[in-house]
Design a protein around this motif. Structure first.
Motif, PDB file in Angstrom:
ATOM      1  N   TRP A   5      41.782  36.941  51.213  1.00 36.46           N
ATOM      2  CA  TRP A   5      42.268  38.177  50.585  1.00 36.46           C
ATOM      3  C   TRP A   5      42.587  37.940  49.117  1.00 36.46           C
ATOM      4  CZ3 TRP A   5      46.562  40.090  48.087  1.00 36.46           C
ATOM      5  CH2 TRP A   5      46.668  41.480  48.004  1.00 36.46           C
ATOM      6  N   TRP A   6      43.236  36.803  48.824  1.00 40.20           N
ATOM      7  CA  TRP A   6      43.556  36.468  47.434  1.00 40.20           C
ATOM      8  C   TRP A   6      42.286  36.205  46.624  1.00 40.20           C
ATOM      9  CZ3 TRP A   6      47.897  37.768  45.483  1.00 40.20           C
ATOM     10  CH2 TRP A   6      49.054  37.803  46.277  1.00 40.20           C
ATOM     11  N   ASP A   7      41.264  35.657  47.270  1.00 36.92           N
ATOM     12  CA  ASP A   7      39.995  35.469  46.571  1.00 36.92           C
ATOM     13  C   ASP A   7      39.411  36.805  46.146  1.00 36.92           C
ATOM     14  OD1 ASP A   7      40.118  32.733  46.786  1.00 36.92           O
ATOM     15  OD2 ASP A   7      38.984  32.669  48.689  1.00 36.92           O
ATOM     16  N   GLU A   8      39.531  37.818  47.023  1.00 41.14           N
ATOM     17  CA  GLU A   8      39.035  39.139  46.689  1.00 41.14           C
ATOM     18  C   GLU A   8      39.799  39.731  45.498  1.00 41.14           C
ATOM     19  OE1 GLU A   8      39.064  41.697  50.037  1.00 41.14           O
ATOM     20  OE2 GLU A   8      37.818  40.393  51.282  1.00 41.14           O
ATOM     21  N   VAL A   9      41.133  39.531  45.508  1.00 39.12           N
ATOM     22  CA  VAL A   9      41.944  40.013  44.386  1.00 39.12           C
ATOM     23  C   VAL A   9      41.515  39.344  43.082  1.00 39.12           C
ATOM     24  CG1 VAL A   9      44.275  40.086  43.423  1.00 39.12           C
ATOM     25  CG2 VAL A   9      43.906  40.585  45.853  1.00 39.12           C
ATOM     26  N   LYS A  10      41.330  38.020  43.148  1.00 37.67           N
ATOM     27  CA  LYS A  10      40.927  37.275  41.950  1.00 37.67           C
ATOM     28  C   LYS A  10      39.589  37.767  41.430  1.00 37.67           C
ATOM     29  CE  LYS A  10      38.907  33.351  42.206  1.00 37.67           C
ATOM     30  NZ  LYS A  10      38.538  31.937  42.446  1.00 37.67           N
ATOM     31  N   ASN A  11      38.618  37.929  42.317  1.00 34.83           N
ATOM     32  CA  ASN A  11      37.287  38.372  41.907  1.00 34.83           C
ATOM     33  C   ASN A  11      37.326  39.775  41.316  1.00 34.83           C
ATOM     34  OD1 ASN A  11      36.196  35.953  42.795  1.00 34.83           O
ATOM     35  ND2 ASN A  11      35.743  36.751  44.855  1.00 34.83           N
ATOM     36  N   SER A  12      38.159  40.637  41.903  1.00 35.03           N
ATOM     37  CA  SER A  12      38.280  42.002  41.382  1.00 35.03           C
ATOM     38  C   SER A  12      38.856  41.999  39.980  1.00 35.03           C
ATOM     39  CB  SER A  12      39.150  42.847  42.320  1.00 35.03           C
ATOM     40  OG  SER A  12      38.558  42.959  43.593  1.00 35.03           O
ATOM     41  N   LEU A  13      39.907  41.184  39.765  1.00 36.15           N
ATOM     42  CA  LEU A  13      40.524  41.103  38.440  1.00 36.15           C
ATOM     43  C   LEU A  13      39.551  40.555  37.405  1.00 36.15           C
ATOM     44  CD1 LEU A  13      44.108  39.796  39.296  1.00 36.15           C
ATOM     45  CD2 LEU A  13      43.506  42.042  38.399  1.00 36.15           C
ATOM     46  N   LEU A  14      38.842  39.487  37.797  1.00 36.64           N
ATOM     47  CA  LEU A  14      37.880  38.901  36.858  1.00 36.64           C
ATOM     48  C   LEU A  14      36.777  39.894  36.531  1.00 36.64           C
ATOM     49  CD1 LEU A  14      37.563  35.261  38.270  1.00 36.64           C
ATOM     50  CD2 LEU A  14      38.753  36.001  36.208  1.00 36.64           C
ATOM     51  N   SER A  15      36.341  40.648  37.527  1.00 39.61           N
ATOM     52  CA  SER A  15      35.311  41.650  37.299  1.00 39.61           C
ATOM     53  C   SER A  15      35.803  42.729  36.348  1.00 39.61           C
ATOM     54  CB  SER A  15      34.888  42.272  38.628  1.00 39.61           C
ATOM     55  OG  SER A  15      33.963  43.317  38.414  1.00 39.61           O
ATOM     56  N   TYR A  16      37.075  43.153  36.562  1.00 37.11           N
ATOM     57  CA  TYR A  16      37.640  44.194  35.696  1.00 37.11           C
ATOM     58  C   TYR A  16      37.781  43.697  34.260  1.00 37.11           C
ATOM     59  CZ  TYR A  16      41.100  47.192  33.515  1.00 37.11           C
ATOM     60  OH  TYR A  16      41.764  48.000  32.634  1.00 37.11           O
ATOM     61  N   LEU A  17      38.293  42.468  34.120  1.00 43.09           N
ATOM     62  CA  LEU A  17      38.470  41.914  32.785  1.00 43.09           C
ATOM     63  C   LEU A  17      37.132  41.753  32.075  1.00 43.09           C
ATOM     64  CD1 LEU A  17      41.225  39.229  33.471  1.00 43.09           C
ATOM     65  CD2 LEU A  17      41.498  41.424  32.312  1.00 43.09           C
ATOM     66  N   GLY A  18      36.117  41.343  32.826  1.00 44.78           N
ATOM     67  CA  GLY A  18      34.791  41.205  32.234  1.00 44.78           C
ATOM     68  C   GLY A  18      34.236  42.533  31.780  1.00 44.78           C
ATOM     69  N   GLU A  19      34.417  43.556  32.608  1.00 44.58           N
ATOM     70  CA  GLU A  19      33.954  44.890  32.237  1.00 44.58           C
ATOM     71  C   GLU A  19      34.719  45.417  31.028  1.00 44.58           C
ATOM     72  OE1 GLU A  19      34.377  47.263  35.677  1.00 44.58           O
ATOM     73  OE2 GLU A  19      32.779  46.281  36.813  1.00 44.58           O
ATOM     74  N   SER A  20      36.042  45.148  31.010  1.00 41.44           N
ATOM     75  CA  SER A  20      36.856  45.608  29.892  1.00 41.44           C
ATOM     76  C   SER A  20      36.424  44.951  28.591  1.00 41.44           C
ATOM     77  CB  SER A  20      38.324  45.303  30.167  1.00 41.44           C
ATOM     78  OG  SER A  20      39.129  45.675  29.068  1.00 41.44           O
ATOM     79  N   GLU A  21      36.159  43.644  28.633  1.00 40.37           N
ATOM     80  CA  GLU A  21      35.715  42.928  27.437  1.00 40.37           C
ATOM     81  C   GLU A  21      34.353  43.438  26.984  1.00 40.37           C
ATOM     82  OE1 GLU A  21      34.825  38.373  25.894  1.00 40.37           O
ATOM     83  OE2 GLU A  21      35.569  38.746  27.925  1.00 40.37           O
ATOM     84  N   GLY A  22      33.472  43.677  27.969  1.00 38.39           N
ATOM     85  CA  GLY A  22      32.158  44.201  27.624  1.00 38.39           C
ATOM     86  C   GLY A  22      32.239  45.575  26.994  1.00 38.39           C
ATOM     87  N   TYR A  23      33.161  46.400  27.492  1.00 40.83           N
ATOM     88  CA  TYR A  23      33.356  47.734  26.928  1.00 40.83           C
ATOM     89  C   TYR A  23      33.860  47.632  25.490  1.00 40.83           C
ATOM     90  CZ  TYR A  23      35.386  52.342  26.130  1.00 40.83           C
ATOM     91  OH  TYR A  23      35.714  53.557  25.591  1.00 40.83           O
ATOM     92  N   SER A  24      34.805  46.717  25.243  1.00 44.12           N
ATOM     93  CA  SER A  24      35.363  46.555  23.898  1.00 44.12           C
ATOM     94  C   SER A  24      34.295  46.108  22.914  1.00 44.12           C
ATOM     95  CB  SER A  24      36.510  45.544  23.925  1.00 44.12           C
ATOM     96  OG  SER A  24      37.559  45.988  24.752  1.00 44.12           O
ATOM     97  N   LEU A  25      33.462  45.154  23.337  1.00 53.42           N
ATOM     98  CA  LEU A  25      32.398  44.672  22.449  1.00 53.42           C
ATOM     99  C   LEU A  25      31.365  45.758  22.197  1.00 53.42           C
ATOM    100  CD1 LEU A  25      31.907  41.021  23.775  1.00 53.42           C
ATOM    101  CD2 LEU A  25      33.077  41.771  21.698  1.00 53.42           C
ATOM    102  N   SER A  26      31.081  46.572  23.217  1.00 53.00           N
ATOM    103  CA  SER A  26      30.137  47.680  23.035  1.00 53.00           C
ATOM    104  C   SER A  26      30.683  48.693  22.040  1.00 53.00           C
ATOM    105  CB  SER A  26      29.854  48.360  24.376  1.00 53.00           C
ATOM    106  OG  SER A  26      29.258  47.459  25.282  1.00 53.00           O
ATOM    107  N   THR A  27      31.987  48.956  22.148  1.00 55.92           N
ATOM    108  CA  THR A  27      32.628  49.877  21.210  1.00 55.92           C
ATOM    109  C   THR A  27      32.584  49.318  19.794  1.00 55.92           C
ATOM    110  OG1 THR A  27      34.108  50.635  22.969  1.00 55.92           O
ATOM    111  CG2 THR A  27      34.745  51.134  20.706  1.00 55.92           C
ATOM    112  N   MET A  28      32.827  48.010  19.663  1.00 56.77           N
ATOM    113  CA  MET A  28      32.765  47.380  18.348  1.00 56.77           C
ATOM    114  C   MET A  28      31.356  47.437  17.771  1.00 56.77           C
ATOM    115  SD  MET A  28      35.145  46.336  16.487  1.00 56.77           S
ATOM    116  CE  MET A  28      33.959  45.509  15.430  1.00 56.77           C
ATOM    117  N   GLN A  29      30.369  47.292  18.622  1.00 55.47           N
ATOM    118  CA  GLN A  29      28.983  47.366  18.156  1.00 55.47           C
ATOM    119  C   GLN A  29      28.682  48.742  17.579  1.00 55.47           C
ATOM    120  OE1 GLN A  29      26.482  44.750  18.230  1.00 55.47           O
ATOM    121  NE2 GLN A  29      25.650  46.244  16.800  1.00 55.47           N
TER     122      GLN A  29
END
Length: 578
Positions: A5-29
């Motif tokens: 269950w904790w692995d799922e939480v970790k993967n979800s957070l990492l996925s969200y953070l990755g998407e958030s970073e990608g969104y920020s870089l896209s906005t900067m572009q």
């Protein structure tokens, strides 16, 4: 709870953070794409500075000019002015942030968000614009023209830039180093335009090592001793910054042949003009492009006259006069001078002070300050004034002297105990700073009548009565105007904020209404949160009955003790009570 269950939480957070970073870089572009072409290299260049760095705007502008980013300037306009507009455009585009402003609202320091910095680093690598090195490196295949070395410890060495980096040397145009790892063979960097070593202290710097760098435009170093070679000629040098010297630097005659100089700041620089002053005039032209000259030590006023004649277009000048007869040289010839830092040795009593009418900022250190105040009072454009006095005098009376446009007044180590001034002396004053004036008893009460005064700062002042006078001015303005217009900051000599006690009466803006709710934060600074009540009764024991918005009564507030305010409340209540 299962580990899966904790692995799922970790993967979800990492996925969200990755998407958030990608969104920020896209906005900067998108933001980057919308910038005009001439602003794009200016933005990418911000990555040359360390993360979270507060970047001095004056330094940034000089670097942009040296890099050739500022082009196609309108006739009669300075490159510095155009570069400042570039910066304001980047700030308006929300890709650069203001870190600190000057007294006049201009940006003094700027910085970029981590997302912007990360984008600039990635974009610079893609386009081979520049490279930031933070650890061990292999420069063999580099073909970038700009490199910034940012080493955090001495384990990383730059000395490996040797014979194996020939290709690297061929391409390098700009080199910024925050750590000196021992590399000093500049002769191989023949195409270098920018050399910034100003972030690291070194023992000695010999300018003779720069002789092959004929394209150099920007040089910043921070040595204990700077050896200025008498035959060094850098024909394209525009900015020369030499800071924190332990010994004076003798500036040779060859300096006057560097006709493209725009900004020179050499700590404790001494011009050797005694040997042959006339030869300088005959063999060299004026430095028409020089706008900033700071850190100069002058033996007497005559030597200063020589220098001023050689630099007719100065906008900022910093100078220390060690000897003289008490008559300041006529800097009135500098019709474009806006900022002047002028210091006199404590043995000099200045009887005359000739200053240009164009001055907007004056930082003056002089003995017997009272003798020069009348000359300052005649400056029609002065907005910033800082006064320091090594020899103490007890009283300071301004009389009928007026500084019509002064916005910022700073007094440092003045020995005065009594200060007499009217509100007419500083009708537009917004900020008053008093630093380490131990004998000063109070701020003139008339400062409460200055309609635009916003801030009072007391730094390292030990007299409690001075602090009390600042609080009294604040209280008086609050009582009269009904708003918290004046901010007070009190610091000790270590820079720590001090608490103070302000007895602020709730202001009355209408005879039938009562305003309450002022508090103190941990530093003693007063903050208001107004609550509107209807006054329904005044008891004989001095308490008031108030009606809240919810229809309940509030009976725990006592009338203020100030007689004028008490009379206003009672008279107002009588007028509206049937």
């Amino acid at each position: 709870m299962e580990a899966s269950w904790w692995d799922e939480v970790k993967n979800s957070l990492l996925s969200y953070l990755g998407e958030s970073e990608g969104y920020s870089l896209s906005t900067m572009q998108l933001s980057y794409n919308n910038l005009p072409d001439y602003l794009k290299p200016c933005l990418l260049y911000m990555a040359m500075f360390p993360e979270d760095a507060r970047i001095p705007v004056s330094k940034l502008i000089s670097l942009w000019i040296a890099e050739g980013f500022v082009q196609n300037i309108e006739s009669g306009r300075l490159m510095e002015e155009a570069a400042e507009d570039y910066l304001m455009d980047l700030i308006s585009s929300n890709v650069v942030m203001v870190s600190r402003r000057r007294y006049n609202g201009k940006v003094k320091y700027c910085q970029v968000h981590d997302v912007v910095l990360h984008f600039c680093l990635e974009k610079s690598r893609e386009e081979n614009f520049m490279l930031v090195v933070k650890g061990q490196f292999q420069p063999y295949d580099w073909n970038v023209s700009r490199v910034s070395f940012s080493f955090s410890d001495k384990t990383s060495k730059v000395s490996s830039l040797g014979s194996k980096t020939r290709k690297f040397h061929q391409h390098l145009r700009s080199l910024i180093m925050t750590y000196d790892g021992g590399f000093s063979n500049w002769s191989k960097l023949r195409l270098l335009k920018v050399l910034d070593l100003g972030s690291h202290r070194m023992i000695d710097f010999w300018s003779a090592t720069l002789k092959p760098l004929i394209h150099l435009k920007y040089l910043a170093v921070c040595p204990d001793e700077f050896h200025f070679h008498p035959e060094l000629h850098l024909p394209h040098l525009e900015t020369l910054l030499v800071k924190y010297l332990f010994k004076n630097t003798v500036v040779p005659v060859i300096f006057w042949k560097m006709e493209k100089l725009r900004h020179v700041d050499i700590s404790t620089a001494v011009f050797d003009l005694e040997e042959d002053k006339q030869r300088i005039f005959e063999e060299s032209s004026k430095l028409e492009n020089l706008r900033i000259l700071k850190g100069i030590d002058i033996g007497d006023a005559d030597s200063m006259d020589v220098i001023l004649q050689r630099c007719p277009n100065l906008e900022e000048l910093g100078i220390f006069i060690k000897h003289g007869c008490g008559i300041c040289p006529k800097s009135v010839s500098l019709t474009q001078l806006q900022v002047l830092h002028l210091s006199f040795a404590y043995t000099i009593v200045v009887s005359e002070l000739h200053l240009p009418s164009s001055l907007k900022k004056l930082v003056l250190k002089v003995s017997h300050m009272k003798s020069v105040i009348p000359f300052i009072g005649g400056l029609p454009s002065l907005e910033y004034l800082q006064l320091s006095e090594p020899v103490h005098s007890r009283d300071w009376c301004l009389g009928d002297i007026m500084l019509h446009k002064l916005k910022f007044l700073k007094l440092v180590t003045l020995g005065i105990s009594r200060w007499d001034a009217s509100e007419e002396s500083f009708p537009l004053l917004e900020t008053l700073v008093i630093k380490e004036c131990d004998d000063l008893e109070e701020i003139p009460p008339s400062f409460a009548d200055i309609p635009v005064l916003k801030q009072i700062k007391l730094i390292g002042c030990v007299n409690n009565s001075l602090e009390a006078s600042a609080v009294k001015i604040k209280n008086e303005v609050t009582d009269i105007e009904g708003c918290d217009r004046i901010d007070i900051t009190i610091k000790d000599r270590q820079g720590n904020l001090k608490q103070f006690h302000a007895h602020v009466h709730p202001p009355i803006l209408s005879p039938a209404k009562f305003y309450q709710g002022y508090t103190y934060n941990s530093y003693g600074l007063v903050k208001f949160k107004y609550q509107d009540y209807l006054l329904i009764d005044i008891s004989e024991d001095g308490f008031v009955s108030l009606l809240t918005d919810s229809g309940n009564s509030k009976d725990d507030l006592r009338l203020p003790t100030d007689e004028n305010l008490l009379t206003r409340i009672k008279d107002g209540f009588t007028e509206v009570t049937p």
